[in-house]
Scaffold this motif. Structure first.
Motif, mmCIF file in Angstrom:
data_model
loop_
_atom_site.group_PDB
_atom_site.id
_atom_site.type_symbol
_atom_site.label_atom_id
_atom_site.label_comp_id
_atom_site.label_asym_id
_atom_site.label_seq_id
_atom_site.Cartn_x
_atom_site.Cartn_y
_atom_site.Cartn_z
ATOM 1 N N ALA A 217 0.836 -1.211 0.000
ATOM 2 C CA ALA A 217 0.000 0.000 0.000
ATOM 3 C C ALA A 217 0.866 1.253 0.000
ATOM 4 O O ALA A 217 0.804 2.082 0.919
ATOM 5 N N ASP A 218 1.677 1.405 -1.050
ATOM 6 C CA ASP A 218 2.541 2.578 -1.119
ATOM 7 C C ASP A 218 1.781 3.825 -1.571
ATOM 8 O O ASP A 218 2.355 4.921 -1.658
ATOM 9 N N ASN A 219 0.488 3.673 -1.843
ATOM 10 C CA ASN A 219 -0.357 4.830 -2.149
ATOM 11 C C ASN A 219 -0.930 5.475 -0.887
ATOM 12 O O ASN A 219 -1.620 6.493 -0.975
ATOM 13 N N ALA A 220 -0.661 4.894 0.283
ATOM 14 C CA ALA A 220 -1.095 5.494 1.542
ATOM 15 C C ALA A 220 -0.225 6.714 1.850
ATOM 16 O O ALA A 220 1.003 6.654 1.738
ATOM 17 N N VAL A 221 -0.872 7.812 2.222
ATOM 18 C CA VAL A 221 -0.179 9.039 2.602
ATOM 19 C C VAL A 221 -0.354 9.184 4.106
ATOM 20 O O VAL A 221 -1.452 9.470 4.595
ATOM 21 N N TRP A 222 0.728 9.000 4.865
ATOM 22 C CA TRP A 222 0.648 8.920 6.316
ATOM 23 C C TRP A 222 0.680 10.308 6.939
ATOM 24 O O TRP A 222 1.618 11.077 6.727
ATOM 25 N N VAL A 223 -0.370 10.603 7.708
ATOM 26 C CA VAL A 223 -0.558 11.938 8.282
ATOM 27 C C VAL A 223 -0.526 11.827 9.809
ATOM 28 O O VAL A 223 -1.470 11.343 10.429
ATOM 29 N N TRP A 224 0.581 12.261 10.393
ATOM 30 C CA TRP A 224 0.755 12.249 11.860
ATOM 31 C C TRP A 224 0.229 13.576 12.386
ATOM 32 O O TRP A 224 0.770 14.627 12.073
ATOM 33 N N SER A 225 -0.841 13.506 13.201
ATOM 34 C CA SER A 225 -1.615 14.722 13.450
ATOM 35 C C SER A 225 -1.954 14.916 14.924
ATOM 36 O O SER A 225 -3.020 14.515 15.382
ATOM 37 N N PRO A 226 -1.085 15.585 15.685
ATOM 38 C CA PRO A 226 -1.417 15.914 17.071
ATOM 39 C C PRO A 226 -2.367 17.099 17.167
ATOM 40 O O PRO A 226 -2.631 17.797 16.179
ATOM 41 N N ASN A 227 -2.886 17.309 18.369
ATOM 42 C CA ASN A 227 -3.593 18.542 18.685
ATOM 43 C C ASN A 227 -2.558 19.652 18.869
ATOM 44 O O ASN A 227 -1.386 19.377 19.167
ATOM 45 N N VAL A 228 -2.962 20.914 18.685
ATOM 46 C CA VAL A 228 -2.034 21.994 19.007
ATOM 47 C C VAL A 228 -1.585 21.825 20.464
ATOM 48 O O VAL A 228 -2.360 21.382 21.323
ATOM 49 N N HIS A 229 -0.342 22.149 20.725
ATOM 50 C CA HIS A 229 0.210 21.924 22.059
ATOM 51 C C HIS A 229 -0.501 22.796 23.095
ATOM 52 O O HIS A 229 -0.913 23.913 22.817
ATOM 53 N N TYR A 230 -0.659 22.238 24.280
ATOM 54 C CA TYR A 230 -1.267 22.969 25.387
ATOM 55 C C TYR A 230 -0.576 22.530 26.672
ATOM 56 O O TYR A 230 0.160 21.525 26.694
ATOM 57 N N THR A 231 -0.790 23.250 27.747
ATOM 58 C CA THR A 231 -0.169 22.919 29.027
ATOM 59 C C THR A 231 -0.534 21.494 29.436
ATOM 60 O O THR A 231 -1.700 21.115 29.394
ATOM 61 N N ASN A 232 0.472 20.713 29.790
ATOM 62 C CA ASN A 232 0.333 19.321 30.241
ATOM 63 C C ASN A 232 0.101 18.316 29.102
ATOM 64 O O ASN A 232 -0.080 17.121 29.367
ATOM 65 N N ALA A 233 0.109 18.766 27.863
ATOM 66 C CA ALA A 233 0.026 17.823 26.754
ATOM 67 C C ALA A 233 1.322 17.026 26.647
ATOM 68 O O ALA A 233 2.393 17.502 27.023
ATOM 69 N N THR A 234 1.230 15.799 26.135
ATOM 70 C CA THR A 234 2.431 15.009 25.892
ATOM 71 C C THR A 234 3.249 15.691 24.796
ATOM 72 O O THR A 234 2.705 16.042 23.739
ATOM 73 N N PRO A 235 4.538 15.922 24.997
ATOM 74 C CA PRO A 235 5.353 16.613 23.987
ATOM 75 C C PRO A 235 5.372 15.872 22.649
ATOM 76 O O PRO A 235 5.402 14.633 22.613
ATOM 77 N N PHE A 236 5.360 16.620 21.580
ATOM 78 C CA PHE A 236 5.422 16.022 20.246
ATOM 79 C C PHE A 236 6.593 15.052 20.120
ATOM 80 O O PHE A 236 6.480 13.982 19.515
ATOM 81 N N GLU A 237 7.728 15.452 20.678
ATOM 82 C CA GLU A 237 8.962 14.680 20.509
ATOM 83 C C GLU A 237 8.840 13.253 21.025
ATOM 84 O O GLU A 237 9.514 12.341 20.530
ATOM 85 N N LYS A 238 7.999 13.042 22.011
ATOM 86 C CA LYS A 238 7.850 11.709 22.608
ATOM 87 C C LYS A 238 6.891 10.815 21.826
ATOM 88 O O LYS A 238 6.770 9.624 22.139
ATOM 89 N N LEU A 239 6.250 11.365 20.821
ATOM 90 C CA LEU A 239 5.209 10.640 20.097
ATOM 91 C C LEU A 239 5.505 10.467 18.610
ATOM 92 O O LEU A 239 4.824 9.701 17.936
ATOM 93 N N TYR A 240 6.510 11.169 18.109
ATOM 94 C CA TYR A 240 6.769 11.148 16.670
ATOM 95 C C TYR A 240 7.439 9.830 16.269
ATOM 96 O O TYR A 240 8.478 9.455 16.827
ATOM 97 N N PRO A 241 6.891 9.114 15.286
ATOM 98 C CA PRO A 241 7.451 7.810 14.909
ATOM 99 C C PRO A 241 8.677 7.876 14.014
ATOM 100 O O PRO A 241 9.342 6.861 13.794
ATOM 101 N N GLY A 242 8.996 9.046 13.476
ATOM 102 C CA GLY A 242 10.166 9.189 12.611
ATOM 103 C C GLY A 242 9.781 9.508 11.181
ATOM 104 O O GLY A 242 8.718 9.101 10.689
#
Length: 365
Positions: A217-242
């Motif tokens: 399935a190389d036609n899949a376009v992978w969209v990694w989509s957090p919520n805008v950052h807010y106080t006490n949110a999990t940091p983006f850096e800890k969730l990004y798969p690469g």
């Protein structure tokens, strides 16, 4: 048996009701469905591939920003999309829709219908049972069956493979916005909820991605989509798969949600999170959910400001408006002023880049 007036009236009423239920009712329902389909076809007719202005066959073309929508009914009903198109004069180039792992199996028909109407399908793919969502916000993310560890351990592999093979069979790009807003606490795939542990989100993402790769399935376009950052949110850096597992990064943000009741511009809502993402990756950015309240009568003003702001954000290649009602009515079409503001903004040439099944999604800025 003597017939009383009451009995005669009862027989007549039963006959009339029976005729309505079995003859008139279905006819009217069928007529309504035909009219609804005709209205959708008129607003969103099937399209033929159109050449991109750049001639490079990428979507969106360099320097352009697509404008799509997301609705409540998703693939099940395009009425809201047709209404949006009629009112604003803009055919969305991307159509986002939600499906969950408990209730939705792969069906090529509705996805093909979106694509043949000139809109790139973007699936918000949710590993939970949305019908079991509790009323209490704090418990919304508690569904042990859908813990990240179970995804990692292969409990859902047959289901994931069925989708991977289905997407591969389509032959055109389909966005996969898997397990979005993971930096919050309100979904079972968030690391702050459901007994999940640090690091499991990225591992689950990579596991799902590998199953799609193996299915071709190389036609899949992978969209990694957090919520805008807010106080006490999990940091983006800890969730990004690469970067090897992501094509587009996304952000969800609204003017009018809890904590944002007072007027906040597009820049105020998104700029800080955009800068955090820029330190993490150079992938193109899509605003995967955006909307504005009209509680203070400022929706039209906010929309006009959004379109003025976009040129100041060159990383953004697309914006998807949440054309739906969820607690707040986010739809553009709620007022004539909002429609005019949106129509004026989206009329700029940079927002007119078409999508076609042959276009290659931009994976670099």
């Amino acid at each position: 048996m003597r017939l009383s007036v009451t009995r005669v009236l009862a027989v007549v009423l039963a006959t009339v009701l029976g005729g309505y239920v079995f003859v008139v009712g279905p006819h009217l329902a069928g007529e309504r469905e035909r009219r609804r389909t005709a209205a959708i076809d008129a607003a969103l007719p099937p399209t033929h591939p159109a050449p991109h202005r750049s001639g490079r066959g990428t979507f969106p073309a360099p320097g352009d920003v697509f404008v799509g929508i997301m609705t409540d009914e998703g693939v099940h009903d395009l009425t809201e999309a047709a209404r949006f198109t009629r009112r604003t004069g803009h055919r969305p180039q991307v159509y986002e829709f939600s499906l969950d792992w408990a209730n939705d199996t792969f069906d090529a028909g509705p996805v093909d219908d979106i694509a043949r109407r000139g809109m790139m399908p973007l699936l918000a793919w949710e590993p939970w049972d949305h019908r079991a969502e509790p009323d209490t916000e704090e418990l919304r993310g508690e569904q042990p069956r859908y813990r990240l560890s179970r995804i990692i351990d292969g409990a859902f592999d047959p289901y994931i493979r069925s989708w991977a093979e289905g997407i591969a069979s389509l032959g055109y790009p389909v966005g996969i916005r898997f397990a979005h807003e993971m930096n919050g606490y309100w979904y079972p795939w968030c690391e702050e909820s459901n007994g999940n542990r640090p690091g499991e989100y990225a591992r689950a993402w990579r596991h799902v991605h590998r199953l799609f790769e193996r299915a071709g399935a190389d036609n899949a376009v992978w969209v990694w989509s957090p919520n805008v950052h807010y106080t006490n949110a999990t940091p983006f850096e800890k969730l990004y798969p690469g970067d090897a597992y992501v094509d587009w990064v996304g952000l969800s943000g609204y003017y009018g949600t809890v904590g944002k009741e007072n007027y906040q511009s597009f820049d105020r809502i998104f700029t800080a999170s955009e800068k955090r993402l820029a330190r993490l990756t150079a992938k193109p950015l899509v605003i995967t959910e955006v909307g504005a309240t009209d509680a203070a009568g400022r929706k039209a003003e906010w929309i006009a400001g959004m379109f003025r702001s976009l040129p100041r954000h060159p990383r953004i290649i697309g914006v998807i408006w949440y054309e739906a009602v969820r607690v707040i009515d986010w739809r553009v079409t709620t007022s004539a002023a909002s429609v005019r503001a949106f129509a004026a903004g989206v009329a700029a040439p940079r927002h007119r880049t078409p999508w076609s099944p042959e276009a290659q999604p931009r994976r670099r800025l």
